[in-house]
Design an enzyme around this catalytic site. Structure first.
Site, PDB file in Angstrom:
ATOM      1  N   CYS A 114       0.855  -1.020   0.078  1.00  0.00           N
ATOM      2  CA  CYS A 114       0.084   0.036  -0.089  1.00  0.00           C
ATOM      3  C   CYS A 114       0.791   1.201  -0.027  1.00  0.00           C
ATOM      4  O   CYS A 114       0.209   2.372  -0.376  1.00  0.00           O
ATOM      5  CB  CYS A 114      -1.063  -0.027   1.104  1.00  0.00           C
ATOM      6  SG  CYS A 114      -2.074  -1.491   1.540  1.00  0.00           S
ATOM      7  N   HIS A 250      -3.543   7.434   1.791  1.00  0.00           N
ATOM      8  CA  HIS A 250      -3.833   6.033   1.673  1.00  0.00           C
ATOM      9  C   HIS A 250      -5.349   5.598   1.983  1.00  0.00           C
ATOM     10  O   HIS A 250      -5.722   5.879   3.054  1.00  0.00           O
ATOM     11  CB  HIS A 250      -2.955   5.072   2.024  1.00  0.00           C
ATOM     12  CG  HIS A 250      -3.382   3.563   1.787  1.00  0.00           C
ATOM     13  ND1 HIS A 250      -3.711   3.130   0.710  1.00  0.00           N
ATOM     14  CD2 HIS A 250      -3.439   2.495   2.594  1.00  0.00           C
ATOM     15  CE1 HIS A 250      -4.106   2.014   0.696  1.00  0.00           C
ATOM     16  NE2 HIS A 250      -3.984   1.581   1.909  1.00  0.00           N
ATOM     17  N   ASN A 280     -10.087  -0.309  -0.535  1.00  0.00           N
ATOM     18  CA  ASN A 280      -8.669  -0.180  -0.336  1.00  0.00           C
ATOM     19  C   ASN A 280      -8.231  -0.803  -1.846  1.00  0.00           C
ATOM     20  O   ASN A 280      -8.112  -1.871  -1.923  1.00  0.00           O
ATOM     21  CB  ASN A 280      -7.880  -0.732   0.718  1.00  0.00           C
ATOM     22  CG  ASN A 280      -6.520  -0.888   1.032  1.00  0.00           C
ATOM     23  OD1 ASN A 280      -5.917  -0.307   0.152  1.00  0.00           O
ATOM     24  ND2 ASN A 280      -6.154  -1.165   2.301  1.00  0.00           N
TER      25      ASN A 280
END
Length: 323
Positions: A114, A250, A280
């Site tokens: 990520c 994020h 996500n």
């Protein structure tokens, strides 16, 4: 005069298939309310069976080129941040290079889960500052739907697929915080925390794995480390939270996003939030949010943007840039 890596184009791409939370109620002991309350996610996009990470990345790249008014040959390098490349090798970046018709320069992948886009953007900045490239395309692209355990309600409802791309160009600045471009970067990792977020398989172990996560532990580390890295990159730039126009974090969990903003002393109306629509998307999360935020009219030229992410490794970092 000081060389800066300035954003001159942005674009994104999402698969056509939209999966609402309610779809998971058919196969899992979960509900739309349960997912929303714990993550802020309402829907996400899943790639089609014949749609790969490089497909999403290529379309995002084409949109970024169009936005910048450039042709593929105007770009010197492509960096793709991904943990879900089409093949073990070659890189997704070289696949994008070929599909764009870019027959010069170089292309490679970066893998920091990520945090991948932050690592890739920092690498692109270094290439520009060292004079190795004048223009660099940085892409975050993922098909995390391919590594989900569909029986694990704590993880499979959180992730989605997508891609986003930025184009950076070398431009001269005065060496002050008034310059457009990347003003500071901060990268970190700590391999001791591998077991709280990982995929339990891979090439070297001859296994096909699924994403595994200890949610409470990841949350605890995320809020603390994201706020700390944002403060570190701001300090390197000679700036403070009061100088920020937008945080583009994020997009993993609305509670992590809100917790980080609170630690920085910023209200949520200065945060670009897209997690409700995309879930996500790992390394694609930040460039997707940057592209959507710009399209919404939130991010404007001259704005100070702080972007930060944390992912498996643990790996985390942040970047301060003036749009």
């Amino acid at each position: 005069m000081t060389q800066r890596a300035v954003v001159i184009g942005v674009g994104h791409d999402l698969p056509e298939r939209v999966v609402e939370n309610a779809e998971f109620e058919k196969t899992l002991d979960t509900s739309d309310e349960w997912i929303r309350s714990r993550s802020g996610i309402e829907r996400r996009h899943f790639a089609a069976e014949n749609e790969n990470t490089s497909d999403l990345a290529t379309r995002a790249a084409q949109n970024a080129l169009r936005d910048a008014g450039l042709q593929p040959d105007d770009v010197d390098a492509i960096i793709v941040a991904t943990s879900t490349a089409d093949l073990t090798f070659p890189s997704a970046a070289t696949m994008v290079q070929a599909r764009l018709g870019m027959n010069h320069g170089f292309a490679f992948d970066v893998q920091a889960v990520c945090a991948g886009f932050i690592y890739a953007l920092s690498t692109a900045n270094a290439l520009i500052l060292s004079g190795q490239a004048k223009r660099v395309m940085v892409i975050g692209a993922e098909t995390f739907s391919r590594i989900m355990d569909w029986t694990d309600r704590s993880t499979c409802v959180l992730f989605g697929d997508g891609a986003g791309a930025l184009i950076l160009e070398a431009q001269e600045g005065d060496g002050t915080t008034a310059d457009r471009g990347i003003l500071a970067t901060d990268l970190n990792s700590d391999g001791r925390f591998r077991d709280i977020l990982y995929v339990d398989g891979g090439v070297s172990t001859n296994t096909t794995g699924y994403l595994r996560m200890e949610g409470k532990e990841v949350f605890r580390h995320a809020v603390e480390k994201l706020a700390a890295t944002a403060q570190a990159s701001l300090a390197k730039a000679g700036m403070g939270p009061e100088d920020i126009d937008w945080i583009v974090p994020h997009q993993a969990n609305i509670r992590i996003i809100a917790g980080t903003a609170k630690k920085l002393g910023l209200s949520m109306d200065r945060v670009v939030v897209t997690v409700q629509d995309h879930g996500n998307t790992s390394a694609a999360s930040i460039p997707l949010a940057l592209s959507v935020g710009r399209a919404r009219g939130q991010i404007k030229q001259g704005d100070v943007v702080v972007t930060e992410a944390i992912g498996g490794g643990l790996a985390w970092g942040s970047i301060v840039l003036r749009w």
